[in-house]
Design a protein around this motif. Structure first.
Motif, PDB file in Angstrom:
ATOM      1  N   SER A   1       0.838  -1.099   0.333  1.00  0.00           N
ATOM      2  CA  SER A   1      -0.031  -0.076   0.033  1.00  0.00           C
ATOM      3  C   SER A   1       0.821   0.628  -0.134  1.00  0.00           C
ATOM      4  N   GLN A   2       0.595   2.059  -0.629  1.00  0.00           N
ATOM      5  CA  GLN A   2       1.301   3.371  -1.114  1.00  0.00           C
ATOM      6  C   GLN A   2       1.328   4.267   0.522  1.00  0.00           C
ATOM      7  N   TYR A   3       0.562   4.079   1.352  1.00  0.00           N
ATOM      8  CA  TYR A   3       0.280   4.736   2.173  1.00  0.00           C
ATOM      9  C   TYR A   3       1.161   3.733   3.506  1.00  0.00           C
ATOM     10  N   THR A   4       1.212   2.591   3.222  1.00  0.00           N
ATOM     11  CA  THR A   4       2.051   1.872   4.584  1.00  0.00           C
ATOM     12  C   THR A   4       3.341   1.166   4.442  1.00  0.00           C
ATOM     13  N   LYS A   5       3.113   1.429   3.296  1.00  0.00           N
ATOM     14  CA  LYS A   5       5.099   0.626   2.923  1.00  0.00           C
ATOM     15  C   LYS A   5       5.560   0.671   3.426  1.00  0.00           C
ATOM     16  N   ASN A   6       5.940   1.881   4.080  1.00  0.00           N
ATOM     17  CA  ASN A   6       7.422   2.583   4.968  1.00  0.00           C
ATOM     18  C   ASN A   6       7.190   1.988   6.329  1.00  0.00           C
ATOM     19  N   ILE A   7       5.889   1.642   7.410  1.00  0.00           N
ATOM     20  CA  ILE A   7       5.838   0.527   8.321  1.00  0.00           C
ATOM     21  C   ILE A   7       5.411  -0.615   7.903  1.00  0.00           C
ATOM     22  N   TYR A   8       5.102  -1.407   7.040  1.00  0.00           N
ATOM     23  CA  TYR A   8       5.027  -2.617   7.399  1.00  0.00           C
ATOM     24  C   TYR A   8       6.147  -3.496   7.909  1.00  0.00           C
ATOM     25  N   CYS A   9       7.225  -3.153   6.903  1.00  0.00           N
ATOM     26  CA  CYS A   9       8.266  -4.191   7.641  1.00  0.00           C
ATOM     27  C   CYS A   9       8.288  -4.340   9.790  1.00  0.00           C
ATOM     28  N   GLU A  10       8.707  -2.894  10.164  1.00  0.00           N
ATOM     29  CA  GLU A  10       8.960  -3.064  11.653  1.00  0.00           C
ATOM     30  C   GLU A  10       7.270  -4.042  11.712  1.00  0.00           C
ATOM     31  N   SER A  11       5.851  -2.746  11.185  1.00  0.00           N
ATOM     32  CA  SER A  11       4.754  -4.331  11.807  1.00  0.00           C
ATOM     33  C   SER A  11       5.167  -5.460  12.270  1.00  0.00           C
ATOM     34  N   ASN A  12       5.463  -5.942  10.712  1.00  0.00           N
ATOM     35  CA  ASN A  12       4.522  -6.686  10.605  1.00  0.00           C
ATOM     36  C   ASN A  12       6.068  -7.886  11.847  1.00  0.00           C
ATOM     37  N   LYS A  13       7.670  -7.333  12.038  1.00  0.00           N
ATOM     38  CA  LYS A  13       8.484  -8.115  12.962  1.00  0.00           C
ATOM     39  C   LYS A  13       7.542  -7.491  14.741  1.00  0.00           C
ATOM     40  N   TYR A  14       7.256  -6.865  14.770  1.00  0.00           N
ATOM     41  CA  TYR A  14       6.597  -7.325  16.040  1.00  0.00           C
ATOM     42  C   TYR A  14       5.445  -8.490  15.767  1.00  0.00           C
ATOM     43  N   ALA A  15       4.316  -8.040  14.457  1.00  0.00           N
ATOM     44  CA  ALA A  15       3.524  -9.366  14.750  1.00  0.00           C
ATOM     45  C   ALA A  15       4.195 -10.430  15.122  1.00  0.00           C
ATOM     46  N   GLU A  16       5.266 -10.771  14.146  1.00  0.00           N
ATOM     47  CA  GLU A  16       5.817 -12.339  13.664  1.00  0.00           C
ATOM     48  C   GLU A  16       6.112 -12.383  15.847  1.00  0.00           C
ATOM     49  N   ILE A  17       7.075 -11.525  16.630  1.00  0.00           N
ATOM     50  CA  ILE A  17       7.088 -11.665  17.714  1.00  0.00           C
ATOM     51  C   ILE A  17       5.775 -12.278  18.501  1.00  0.00           C
ATOM     52  N   LEU A  18       4.790 -11.681  18.495  1.00  0.00           N
ATOM     53  CA  LEU A  18       3.353 -11.817  18.983  1.00  0.00           C
ATOM     54  C   LEU A  18       3.261 -12.941  19.038  1.00  0.00           C
ATOM     55  N   LYS A  19       3.045 -13.320  17.313  1.00  0.00           N
ATOM     56  CA  LYS A  19       2.411 -14.728  17.625  1.00  0.00           C
ATOM     57  C   LYS A  19       2.806 -15.415  18.342  1.00  0.00           C
TER      58      LYS A  19
ATOM     59  N   SER B   1       6.543  -9.067  24.187  1.00  0.00           N
ATOM     60  CA  SER B   1       6.258  -9.116  23.029  1.00  0.00           C
ATOM     61  C   SER B   1       6.921  -8.102  22.933  1.00  0.00           C
ATOM     62  N   ILE B   2       6.861  -6.978  23.177  1.00  0.00           N
ATOM     63  CA  ILE B   2       7.619  -5.405  22.731  1.00  0.00           C
ATOM     64  C   ILE B   2       9.171  -4.959  23.734  1.00  0.00           C
ATOM     65  N   ASP B   3       9.420  -6.565  24.498  1.00  0.00           N
ATOM     66  CA  ASP B   3      10.759  -6.733  25.171  1.00  0.00           C
ATOM     67  C   ASP B   3      11.511  -6.864  24.242  1.00  0.00           C
ATOM     68  N   LYS B   4      10.768  -7.853  23.065  1.00  0.00           N
ATOM     69  CA  LYS B   4      11.506  -8.646  22.656  1.00  0.00           C
ATOM     70  C   LYS B   4      11.785  -7.923  20.947  1.00  0.00           C
ATOM     71  N   TYR B   5      10.402  -6.996  21.153  1.00  0.00           N
ATOM     72  CA  TYR B   5      10.412  -6.157  19.704  1.00  0.00           C
ATOM     73  C   TYR B   5      12.179  -4.806  20.067  1.00  0.00           C
TER      74      TYR B   5
END
Length: 249
Positions: free
Chosen positions: A158-176, A238-242
Motif C-alpha cells: 500500500s502507498q500509505y503503509t509500505k514504509n511501516i510494514y516491515c517493523e509492524s510485521n516484525k512485531y506481529a511475528e514476535i507476538l504470534k 513481545s514488546i520487550d523482545k521487539y
C-alpha cells in the motif's frame, strides 16, 4: 643518557596507551548505557468507544473513500458485554505492565465517554513518535465455532503503509510466537489495506484481535481478568523482545 630518555618515553607511551584504553572502554560503557536507557514509547489504542460515530472520514490521507469515524464494536454472546469495555479493561492491564517496566505509555483513551476517530487515534501515536502502536480489539463472526486470536498489520504494497510494514510485521511475528508459546491459538498474521488507523499511521502499528466474542466460551474468557492479563503479558513480553531487536539496529 639516551637510554634513560628512551626508557622514560616508553613508560609515558605505555601509560598513555592504558589511559586511552580505559577511556575508550568507559565511553563504550556509557554509550551502551545511554542506548539501554533510551525512552521507548508505546501507544495503546483500546478499540472503539461508548458510542460510535457514523460520520465519514477519509480512509487514508487524500482519499475520497470514506468510512465511519469509529464504530461501536461488537458485544459478547455470553456476557453481553460491549467490546469497547473489554478492550479498555485489557488495555489498562497492558498499560500497568509497561509502566512497571519504565516504558513511556500513551493511551488514546482511558474512558468510554470519548469521541476519537480512527484517524485521530493514529495521529495521537504519530505525534508521540511512538516506537510501536498496539490496537486492542475483539472479533466477531457469523460462526459460533470460530475461536482464537488474530493479528492484523498494514499492507506492504500500500502507498500509505509500505514504509511501516516491515517493523509492524516484525512485531506481529514476535507476538504470534509469544502467544503460541503460551498455548493461545493464533489464526495468523494478516495484511490489511482498508483500515483507517493503519493508513493514517506513520509509526509501526498492529491490531490484536484477542478472540471471538461470538464464541460462547471464548467470550467468557475475554472478560476474565486472569485471561486478559495472560494476553497482555504476551503483548508486553513481545514488546520487550521487539525493543531488543530495535536497539540492535
Amino acid at each position: 643518557m639516551l637510554k634513560k630518555i628512551s626508557a622514560s618515553l616508553i613508560a609515558i607511551l605505555i601509560i598513555f596507551s592504558l589511559s586511552a584504553s580505559t577511556y575508550t572502554k568507559a565511553y563504550e560503557c556509557n554509550k551502551e548505557g545511554e542506548i539501554l536507557n533510551k525512552e521507548f514509547t508505546v501507544c495503546i489504542d483500546p478499540g472503539h468507544q461508548g458510542k460510535g460515530d457514523p460520520k465519514g472520514e477519509p480512509v487514508a490521507p487524500g482519499s475520497g473513500n470514506k468510512k465511519p469515524r469509529v464504530s461501536s464494536g461488537t458485544a459478547g454472546i455470553a456476557t453481553k458485554k460491549a467490546e469497547h469495555v473489554v478492550n479498555l479493561e485489557a488495555a489498562m492491564i497492558l498499560k500497568d505492565l509497561l509502566v512497571q517496566k519504565n516504558y513511556k505509555v500513551i493511551m488514546t483513551r482511558e474512558t468510554a465517554d470519548v469521541n476519537i476517530s480512527n484517524a485521530e487515534r493514529a495521529e495521537i501515536a504519530n505525534n508521540a513518535n511512538a516506537d510501536i502502536t498496539i490496537r486492542i480489539h475483539c472479533d466477531s463472526i457469523n460462526d459460533s465455532g470460530k475461536t482464537g486470536a488474530t493479528i492484523l498489520v498494514p499492507a506492504k504494497n500500500s502507498q500509505y503503509t509500505k514504509n511501516i510494514y516491515c517493523e509492524s510485521n516484525k512485531y506481529a511475528e514476535i507476538l504470534k510466537k509469544t502467544l503460541q508459546n503460551n498455548n493461545i491459538k493464533v489464526n495468523g498474521v494478516f495484511e490489511r489495506n482498508d483500515i483507517t488507523g493503519f493508513n493514517w499511521s506513520r509509526v509501526p502499528v498492529v491490531i490484536l484481535e484477542m478472540g471471538f466474542m461470538s464464541n460462547y466460551n471464548e467470550d467468557r474468557m475475554l472478560s476474565d481478568p486472569k485471561y486478559q492479563k495472560l494476553l497482555m503479558e504476551c503483548v508486553s513480553e513481545s514488546i520487550d523482545k521487539y525493543r531488543e531487536e530495535f536497539l540492535k539496529n
